[in-house]
Write an enzyme that holds these catalytic residues in place. Sequence first.
Site, PDB file in Angstrom:
ATOM      1  N   GLU A  15      32.386 -80.931  65.335  1.00 31.87           N
ATOM      2  CA  GLU A  15      33.651 -80.196  65.245  1.00 31.87           C
ATOM      3  C   GLU A  15      34.761 -80.787  66.108  1.00 31.87           C
ATOM      4  O   GLU A  15      35.678 -80.075  66.534  1.00 31.87           O
ATOM      5  CB  GLU A  15      33.451 -78.713  65.596  1.00 31.87           C
TER       6      GLU A  15
ATOM      7  N   TYR B  58      30.345 -57.775  75.468  1.00 33.30           N
ATOM      8  CA  TYR B  58      29.101 -57.486  76.168  1.00 33.30           C
ATOM      9  C   TYR B  58      28.368 -56.405  75.385  1.00 33.30           C
ATOM     10  O   TYR B  58      28.903 -55.332  75.169  1.00 33.30           O
ATOM     11  CB  TYR B  58      29.334 -57.006  77.602  1.00 33.30           C
TER      12      TYR B  58
ATOM     13  N   PHE C 214      28.963 -68.473  78.299  1.00 35.28           N
ATOM     14  CA  PHE C 214      30.216 -67.745  78.472  1.00 35.28           C
ATOM     15  C   PHE C 214      31.322 -68.263  77.563  1.00 35.28           C
ATOM     16  O   PHE C 214      31.593 -69.461  77.508  1.00 35.28           O
ATOM     17  CB  PHE C 214      30.685 -67.799  79.927  1.00 35.28           C
ATOM     18  N   HIS C 215      31.973 -67.343  76.862  1.00 33.26           N
ATOM     19  CA  HIS C 215      33.075 -67.669  75.965  1.00 33.26           C
ATOM     20  C   HIS C 215      34.035 -66.495  75.895  1.00 33.26           C
ATOM     21  O   HIS C 215      33.673 -65.344  76.153  1.00 33.26           O
ATOM     22  CB  HIS C 215      32.564 -68.033  74.569  1.00 33.26           C
TER      23      HIS C 215
END
Length: 322
Positions: free
Chosen positions: A166, A251, A258-259
Amino acid sequence: MHSLSNFVFTRVLNEDPILKTLTLLGTVPVITTAVTEGHATTNTTTTSDELEVQPIILLIEKTHFATQSSESDITRRISELLSTGSNDIYHWWNAIILEGKAHDPDLKMTVISPATEAHISKYSRQDRKMITETAEIYHKAVLPWIESQPRSRIQWVYNILEGLKEKENILLRDNDPDIGFIVLPDSKWDKRTLSSLYLLAISMRSDIRSLRDLKTEHLPMLKNVRDKIMALVPTRFNGIASDEIRMFVHYHPSYYHFHVHVTHVSAQVPGSTVGQSHLLDTIIDNIENIDPDYYRKASIRFALGVNHPVYTLIQSSLTGPQ
């Protein structure tokens, strides 16, 4: 995979009339190569092709209607109108649309192949419940489960971060190992309708799995993501102002690296509601001004599908051994 001509329908996993989505489970035949060991004295091997039936999931979504004058030919593509009623000046119809153009498709599709039982469970229709995860339950029951997940489940994330996949989609790349991240369009966005803008910012750090890991040392990274996206979006997407950008964290997230989700404030996207999303600015403020270990100590209440393993873990912790 370039064709679904051999797709064999199994069942409908889920459908959402509001979001105009449909999730199908099926199978396709796939040719695999088998290796056979030869005789010990000859030290040779032979290969042969075998036909294997592989489960796949199709995520089908109605695309946004084009609004540009050069593309708004929707009325010319209506082949039949079916009246469903009328009242005074109001008339309701169902319409049959002719095949769309390559640059203006009617459907967007994601294919998961091969689909595992975990995928099938995740995308199947399921009840959602509000449930509370205390810090104690997280550390004793949920965190060990997260740590047990194989890296291979999110290999696609590392393919992007390492520039293997990508590359053409990357809108911003900051390679700093501590505060860096990449930004690319989310697969749910059609890449043209600004009011439904949906980007994804993925941290370069592999030691932050979710909201629960965040503390003071991560503030520079969080602020770097916020500030650079606030500068990027209005520049890259003319017509979107900085006060029309919404940044939030899920969450529990769909994957444990983590994003940050980045959307237009008016975009109606799954997971942007109370019970799943946490605004990035609020996360920064809680860590900076309330408690450096806020998310490591907090009891977090959220909505979760009953098929999710975390739901079972929390319920078992709350009820104790039967």
